[in-house]
Write a protein that holds these residues in place. Structure first.
Motif, PDB file in Angstrom:
ATOM      1  N   VAL A  29      48.562  34.871 -37.891  1.00 40.79           N
ATOM      2  CA  VAL A  29      49.537  35.925 -38.112  1.00 40.79           C
ATOM      3  C   VAL A  29      50.701  35.679 -37.154  1.00 40.79           C
ATOM      4  N   LEU A  30      51.869  35.340 -37.695  1.00 40.42           N
ATOM      5  CA  LEU A  30      53.052  35.085 -36.874  1.00 40.42           C
ATOM      6  C   LEU A  30      53.893  36.350 -36.800  1.00 40.42           C
ATOM      7  N   LEU A  31      54.361  36.678 -35.586  1.00 41.65           N
ATOM      8  CA  LEU A  31      54.985  37.964 -35.302  1.00 41.65           C
ATOM      9  C   LEU A  31      56.390  37.753 -34.739  1.00 41.65           C
ATOM     10  N   LEU A  32      57.379  38.418 -35.355  1.00 43.36           N
ATOM     11  CA  LEU A  32      58.777  38.279 -34.951  1.00 43.36           C
ATOM     12  C   LEU A  32      59.333  39.635 -34.524  1.00 43.36           C
ATOM     13  N   HIS A  33      59.778  39.737 -33.288  1.00 43.75           N
ATOM     14  CA  HIS A  33      60.280  40.987 -32.713  1.00 43.75           C
ATOM     15  C   HIS A  33      61.706  41.304 -33.185  1.00 43.75           C
ATOM     16  N   GLY A  34      62.211  42.445 -32.726  1.00 44.07           N
ATOM     17  CA  GLY A  34      63.535  42.907 -33.100  1.00 44.07           C
ATOM     18  C   GLY A  34      64.641  42.391 -32.199  1.00 44.07           C
ATOM     19  N   LEU A  35      65.823  42.972 -32.367  1.00 42.03           N
ATOM     20  CA  LEU A  35      67.073  42.454 -31.804  1.00 42.03           C
ATOM     21  C   LEU A  35      67.025  42.180 -30.309  1.00 42.03           C
ATOM     22  N   GLY A 136      72.138  53.996 -38.871  1.00 44.82           N
ATOM     23  CA  GLY A 136      71.438  53.052 -38.013  1.00 44.82           C
ATOM     24  C   GLY A 136      72.292  51.850 -37.655  1.00 44.82           C
ATOM     25  N   ALA A 137      73.008  51.321 -38.642  1.00 46.44           N
ATOM     26  CA  ALA A 137      73.880  50.171 -38.372  1.00 46.44           C
ATOM     27  C   ALA A 137      74.971  50.561 -37.379  1.00 46.44           C
ATOM     28  N   GLU A 138      75.526  51.767 -37.548  1.00 47.56           N
ATOM     29  CA  GLU A 138      76.550  52.236 -36.613  1.00 47.56           C
ATOM     30  C   GLU A 138      75.963  52.421 -35.219  1.00 47.56           C
ATOM     31  N   ARG A 139      74.749  52.969 -35.148  1.00 46.51           N
ATOM     32  CA  ARG A 139      74.107  53.170 -33.842  1.00 46.51           C
ATOM     33  C   ARG A 139      73.923  51.852 -33.107  1.00 46.51           C
ATOM     34  N   ILE A 140      73.452  50.843 -33.820  1.00 46.15           N
ATOM     35  CA  ILE A 140      73.199  49.563 -33.166  1.00 46.15           C
ATOM     36  C   ILE A 140      74.506  48.920 -32.721  1.00 46.15           C
ATOM     37  N   ARG A 141      75.551  49.011 -33.546  1.00 46.51           N
ATOM     38  CA  ARG A 141      76.844  48.471 -33.110  1.00 46.51           C
ATOM     39  C   ARG A 141      77.344  49.216 -31.870  1.00 46.51           C
ATOM     40  N   ARG A 142      77.145  50.519 -31.847  1.00 48.10           N
ATOM     41  CA  ARG A 142      77.563  51.308 -30.682  1.00 48.10           C
ATOM     42  C   ARG A 142      76.764  50.897 -29.443  1.00 48.10           C
ATOM     43  N   MET A 144      75.356  48.035 -28.881  1.00 48.80           N
ATOM     44  CA  MET A 144      75.737  46.685 -28.472  1.00 48.80           C
ATOM     45  C   MET A 144      77.020  46.681 -27.646  1.00 48.80           C
ATOM     46  N   SER A 145      77.928  47.583 -27.975  1.00 46.14           N
ATOM     47  CA  SER A 145      79.203  47.614 -27.248  1.00 46.14           C
ATOM     48  C   SER A 145      79.132  48.414 -25.953  1.00 46.14           C
ATOM     49  N   GLN A 146      78.103  49.274 -25.817  1.00 46.73           N
ATOM     50  CA  GLN A 146      78.064  50.177 -24.667  1.00 46.73           C
ATOM     51  C   GLN A 146      76.924  49.918 -23.685  1.00 46.73           C
ATOM     52  N   THR A 147      75.981  49.034 -24.007  1.00 46.91           N
ATOM     53  CA  THR A 147      74.832  48.812 -23.132  1.00 46.91           C
ATOM     54  C   THR A 147      75.253  48.130 -21.828  1.00 46.91           C
ATOM     55  N   PRO A 148      74.934  48.700 -20.674  1.00 40.63           N
ATOM     56  CA  PRO A 148      75.266  48.059 -19.397  1.00 40.63           C
ATOM     57  C   PRO A 148      74.526  46.731 -19.225  1.00 40.63           C
ATOM     58  N   LEU A 149      75.121  45.825 -18.493  1.00 36.75           N
ATOM     59  CA  LEU A 149      74.478  44.541 -18.204  1.00 36.75           C
ATOM     60  C   LEU A 149      73.637  44.605 -16.935  1.00 36.75           C
ATOM     61  N   VAL A 150      73.850  45.617 -16.094  1.00 35.45           N
ATOM     62  CA  VAL A 150      73.095  45.745 -14.850  1.00 35.45           C
ATOM     63  C   VAL A 150      72.926  47.225 -14.522  1.00 35.45           C
ATOM     64  N   PHE A 151      71.778  47.557 -13.915  1.00 33.34           N
ATOM     65  CA  PHE A 151      71.480  48.922 -13.488  1.00 33.34           C
ATOM     66  C   PHE A 151      71.206  48.902 -11.984  1.00 33.34           C
ATOM     67  N   PRO A 152      71.572  49.960 -11.274  1.00 35.36           N
ATOM     68  CA  PRO A 152      71.402  49.937  -9.811  1.00 35.36           C
ATOM     69  C   PRO A 152      69.942  49.967  -9.365  1.00 35.36           C
ATOM     70  N   ASP A 153      69.051  50.575 -10.166  1.00 37.99           N
ATOM     71  CA  ASP A 153      67.654  50.691  -9.760  1.00 37.99           C
ATOM     72  C   ASP A 153      66.788  50.930 -10.997  1.00 37.99           C
ATOM     73  N   ILE A 197      73.960  38.274 -27.286  1.00 41.39           N
ATOM     74  CA  ILE A 197      73.387  38.946 -28.449  1.00 41.39           C
ATOM     75  C   ILE A 197      74.340  40.027 -28.952  1.00 41.39           C
ATOM     76  N   ALA A 198      74.943  40.778 -28.030  1.00 37.95           N
ATOM     77  CA  ALA A 198      75.908  41.804 -28.426  1.00 37.95           C
ATOM     78  C   ALA A 198      77.118  41.177 -29.106  1.00 37.95           C
ATOM     79  N   GLU A 199      77.633  40.104 -28.534  1.00 41.87           N
ATOM     80  CA  GLU A 199      78.787  39.427 -29.138  1.00 41.87           C
ATOM     81  C   GLU A 199      78.471  38.981 -30.565  1.00 41.87           C
ATOM     82  N   ALA A 200      77.292  38.414 -30.757  1.00 46.81           N
ATOM     83  CA  ALA A 200      76.901  37.950 -32.089  1.00 46.81           C
ATOM     84  C   ALA A 200      76.746  39.118 -33.054  1.00 46.81           C
ATOM     85  N   ARG A 201      76.065  40.171 -32.616  1.00 48.24           N
ATOM     86  CA  ARG A 201      75.803  41.302 -33.512  1.00 48.24           C
ATOM     87  C   ARG A 201      77.094  41.983 -33.940  1.00 48.24           C
ATOM     88  N   LEU A 202      78.115  41.956 -33.081  1.00 44.38           N
ATOM     89  CA  LEU A 202      79.369  42.631 -33.392  1.00 44.38           C
ATOM     90  C   LEU A 202      80.346  41.757 -34.167  1.00 44.38           C
TER      91      LEU A 202
END
Length: 283
Positions: A29-35, A136-142, A144-153, A197-202
């Motif tokens: 059984v081969l398993l492929l995850h999401g974005l 859902g498509a709009e949510r994922i695009r949003r 992708m454009s708004q997810t931070p690349l780093v968190f303080p903790d 990944i964000a650049e590609a998805r957008l």
């Protein structure tokens, strides 16, 4: 169930990582995850399926422990090529394929391009049009454009997930913090190539999945969460009408991330479906 971590090299020289659980001589059984997910997300399903199966989960390019690539290569044809190389590396002739979201697109396209290879196919919460239009498509695009690349903790990272996925279970949250993020001197960062990944998805046009659905030549189960904003119930009905191989199931109180939100129910639905399909093959 214990897991085994392995690597292989694809046709372009990338080093890709995968996990193996279960009986090496069991039904593959081969398993492929999401974005933005990772191979380890499938561990609960592998446990539920048990020793009758050999479950193998790929860290798709740019995720988990697999190599990152140019953003322009985070597209369906490259993912499918990686899958074909993985199948060749494993030496498989026939197998079961399971995919969530992005992994579902890649699984469907693999099935279209490689007829006769699958015992059965399970697609979690994606169908034709899902990535192109709708809430859902709009949510994922949003995201992708708004997810931070780093968190303080770690508290900030956990809060990001709680806000992004209100229905996420405690186990699902712990899994994402452990396997999709890591500590660095700069703070908490993603293990996957979030920027690429964000650049590609957008920028890349999503794959039209209707040709793959119409071409399905193996028993296929599409699973939808009843709270999904990504896969409308009407699309399930349209797919059933388009191809007699298609069956559908809806799982209550689950969003687009069915296997996170309702893990036990999802795993049971998949196990029951595969058991039924494999019994038919043996008759």
């Amino acid at each position: 169930m214990s897991e085994n971590s392995q690597f292989f090299t694809n046709r372009s020289g990338m080093r890709l990582h995968y996990l193996r659980w279960g009986n090496p001589s069991g039904v593959p059984v081969l398993l492929l995850h999401g974005l933005r997910s990772y191979a380890q997300t499938w561990a609960p399903l592998a446990d539920a399926l048990g020793e009758r199966y050999c479950c193998l989960a790929l860290d798709q390019r740019g995720r988990g422990q697999s190599d990152w690539a140019e953003a322009s290569s985070y597209r369906t044809d490259a993912y499918v090529s990686d899958l074909e190389d993985w199948v060749a590396h494993l030496g498989l002739e026939r197998f079961v394929l399971v995919g969530h979201s992005l992994g579902g697109t890649n699984a469907l396209e693999y099935a279209r391009l490689n007829p006769g290879r699958l015992h059965a196919l399970v697609i979690e919460d994606i169908g034709p049009g899902s990535s192109i239009r709708g809430e859902g498509a709009e949510r994922i695009r949003r995201e992708m454009s708004q997810t931070p690349l780093v968190f303080p903790d770690w508290d900030s990272a956990a809060q990001f997930w709680r806000q992004s996925r209100p229905g996420l279970s405690d186990d699902g949250l712990a899994s994402r913090l452990t396997y999709s993020m890591k500590q660095t001197p700069e703070g908490i960062v993603w293990r996957h190539d979030q920027k690429g990944i964000a650049e590609a998805r957008l920028s890349i046009t999503p794959t039209d999945l209707w040709p793959a659905v119409r071409a399905l030549d193996c028993p296929t189960l599409f699973i939808r969460g009843t709270r999904s904003d990504f896969l409308p119930s009407a699309t399930l009905e349209a797919m059933r009408e388009a191809n007699a191989q298609v069956q559908t199931a809806e799982i209550a109180d689950a969003s687009h991330y069915v296997h996170d939100d309702q893990s036990e129910v999802f795993n049971q639905v998949v196990a029951d479906y595969l058991r039924g399909q494999l019994l038919q093959l043996q008759q």
